[in-house]
Design an enzyme around this catalytic site. Structure first.
Site, PDB file in Angstrom:
ATOM      1  N   SER A 131       2.260   0.955   1.521  1.00 58.93           N
ATOM      2  CA  SER A 131       0.888   1.519   1.402  1.00 58.93           C
ATOM      3  C   SER A 131       0.898   2.580   0.356  1.00 58.93           C
ATOM      4  O   SER A 131       1.407   3.173  -0.029  1.00 58.93           O
ATOM      5  CB  SER A 131       0.228   1.514   2.431  1.00 58.93           C
ATOM      6  OG  SER A 131       0.848   3.364   2.940  1.00 58.93           O
ATOM      7  N   LYS A 132      -0.523   2.833  -0.162  1.00 58.08           N
ATOM      8  CA  LYS A 132      -1.628   3.940  -1.060  1.00 58.08           C
ATOM      9  C   LYS A 132      -0.236   5.446  -0.061  1.00 58.08           C
ATOM     10  O   LYS A 132       0.221   6.105  -1.394  1.00 58.08           O
ATOM     11  CB  LYS A 132      -2.866   4.110  -1.086  1.00 58.08           C
ATOM     12  CG  LYS A 132      -3.046   3.029  -2.054  1.00 58.08           C
ATOM     13  CD  LYS A 132      -3.842   3.695  -3.353  1.00 58.08           C
ATOM     14  CE  LYS A 132      -4.605   2.392  -3.980  1.00 58.08           C
ATOM     15  NZ  LYS A 132      -6.165   1.630  -4.275  1.00 58.08           N
ATOM     16  N   ARG A 133      -0.344   5.485   1.256  1.00 54.46           N
ATOM     17  CA  ARG A 133      -0.637   6.102   1.453  1.00 54.46           C
ATOM     18  C   ARG A 133       1.132   6.863   1.525  1.00 54.46           C
ATOM     19  O   ARG A 133       1.216   7.838   1.632  1.00 54.46           O
ATOM     20  CB  ARG A 133      -0.869   6.626   2.750  1.00 54.46           C
ATOM     21  CG  ARG A 133      -0.657   7.665   3.676  1.00 54.46           C
ATOM     22  CD  ARG A 133      -1.454   7.892   5.505  1.00 54.46           C
ATOM     23  NE  ARG A 133      -0.711   6.800   5.981  1.00 54.46           N
ATOM     24  CZ  ARG A 133      -0.089   6.558   6.982  1.00 54.46           C
ATOM     25  NH1 ARG A 133       1.096   8.020   7.335  1.00 54.46           N
ATOM     26  NH2 ARG A 133       0.138   6.002   7.366  1.00 54.46           N
TER      27      ARG A 133
END
Ligand code: GLU
Length: 476
Positions: free
Chosen positions: A244-246
């Site tokens: 994910s982006k995170r």
């Protein structure tokens, strides 16, 4: 040309966004393989989807590759510019009886889909026009060209990472290679380009494995040699879920702005899905020497920010000061407040930064942290003092500064060791702990309660500036 002698790899990004971290790793593998085998890495921009491709994304990809130090050979090739050639090959296949015109209307195709769904079969073209007499073609309908995929047997991919992958040919339907408007489709374009570019080794994400089967069939139909293939596992987050982006699914420009060094990122990316024994830290030179397609793992790699940060810290600590300064200056335009800082860096400031580097790099895991630690160099008198530093500048702290000021002012040599000796001698003579002097000094010289070694700070600031900052705090 024998592929064993001089391999040609390629990186083939679609310019629909930035160079994301998975793409950067694919590029790195292609680059390392080519460099390690005296071959070439070519760059092809897969820009045939005109709506989704944009020039800014192309620039970002080129910029990202350059920043990472992954130079390609020759000019970047635009896939779009080669459409005529792709169409030509579609017609060649048609002429050879390896492809055929299909006149199915959108309604007929929709009916085919519905029928397959109702019968719970996978949706595939049913071969309506495969063996039909072209003279029965409906008037006024522009046909597509479909590839005549073999219906029996199997397609085998000998993949360096995935092993022997077998796809039953009955699962590959007759894909469209040329649309009715004359535009080629993706799998055809990729094969024609790879062949014409002389690509011997395809290294790309495992999400292209199904395409690899279709592409293999086109190679065989054209009588072209199928390149050596490696489908690299996906990158997952530290929890094993999709990245994910995170968890790091970002463009490389985000890593640049977060203060990672290109060399550290290369080292980290190399370890995502490839290994060389237990080696974790290695130079780019070693990577190039060691890199092998057999060393690529089959299972997904896990992206871990903490590991990357620690590795980056290692690179920062071990990098020669002048090189680190060059990377720091190159980093500043890409970080908030960086351009303003860069404007203040003249030759005098560069010399100060270089002198401060040994102290700065001991503490920083990223260039963002290094920038924060270096802030004291740029601070203007009288310094802004943060709350923790204010607490250190209580009466006792001020008294310590007042005692030290004349001793330091009398120092014959303004360098870390002699200055340290002066402060230590005074602490010993008064029976007060060294920290009781070092902490107020730190507060006065940097405006904060944490900084590189305080005697280095004193030395780097220079006599006049350092005594000035100390004097400012004695007076308040
Ligand atoms: N353009 C494709 C992508 O960005 C890569 C195609 C290939 O490597 O064959 O995923």
């Amino acid at each position: 040309m024998s592929s064993a002698e001089s391999p040609v790899t390629r990186f083939a990004p679609s310019p629909t966004g930035f160079l994301h971290i998975g793409g950067a790793r694919t590029a790195l593998f292609n680059w390392a393989y080519a460099r390690g085998h005296k071959g070439k890495m070519l760059l092809r921009i897969e820009d045939t989807d005109r709506e989704r491709s944009n020039p800014a994304a192309v620039d970002a990809i080129l910029d990202g590759l350059k920043w990472l130090g992954l130079e390609w050979d020759g000019e970047a090739i635009s896939q779009y510019s080669r459409m005529q050639r792709h169409a030509e090959v579609a017609h060649e296949l048609l002429k050879a009886g390896k492809a055929y015109h299909c006149y199915c209307s959108p309604e007929e195709l929709a009916a085919m889909r519905e029928k397959a769904e109702a019968e719970k079969r996978p949706i595939r073209y049913d071969g309506t026009w495969r063996d039909r007499d072209p003279s029965t073609a409906p008037a006024g309908v522009k046909p597509v060209i479909r590839f005549k995929s073999p219906q029996e047997g199997e397609t085998v991919i000998h993949d360096n990472a995935q092993g022997r992958v077998v796809i039953p040919n009955k699962d590959l339907d007759d894909l469209i290679i040329l649309r009715s408007d004359g535009n080629p489709t993706y799998n055809l374009s990729v094969v024609v380009d790879d062949h014409d570019m002389g690509v011997t080794h395809i290294i790309r994400g495992v999400d292209h494995l199904t395409n690899a089967a279709r592409q293999t069939q086109i190679y065989l139909a054209m009588g072209w040699q199928v390149p050596n293939m490696t489908h690299v596992p996906l990158i997952h987050g530290p929890d094993g879920a999709k990245l994910s982006k995170r968890h790091g699914a970002l463009g490389v420009e985000a890593y640049r702005a977060m203060g990672y060094l290109p060399a550290a990122l290369r080292n980290y990316l190399a370890r995502l899905g490839w290994s060389h024994g237990d080696d974790e830290i290695f130079s780019t030179q070693q990577l190039v020497e060691w890199f092998s397609l057999e060393g690529i793992n089959k299972s997904p790699a896990r992206f871990d920010f903490v590991k990357l940060e620690n590795l980056n810290g290692h690179y920062i600590r071990h990098m020669p000061d002048a090189e680190l300064l060059a990377d720091f200056l190159a980093f500043l335009p890409h970080v908030e407040g960086g351009p303003e800082l860069l404007a203040k860096i003249d030759d005098t400031m560069k010399a100060k930064l270089l002198a401060a580097m040994p102290g700065l790099k001991e503490r920083a895991k990223t260039l963002v942290e290094l920038k924060a630690s270096a802030a004291y160099l740029f601070a203007q008198r009288p310094l802004a003092i943060d709350d923790k530093a204010k607490a250190l500048l209580n009466d006792e702290g001020k008294a310590a500064l007042k005692a030290l000021h004349p001793l330091l002012a009398a120092a014959p040599e303004w360098a870390a060791h002699p200055l340290e000796a002066i402060v230590k001698a005074h602490a010993e003579a008064t029976g007060i702990k060294l920290g009781k002097f070092a902490q107020p000094l730190r507060a006065a010289l940097t405006g904060t309660s944490t900084s590189p070694g305080i005697f280095d700070v004193l030395a780097v600031l220079g006599r006049e500036e350092a005594l000035g900052r100390i004097g400012d705090q004695m007076a308040t």
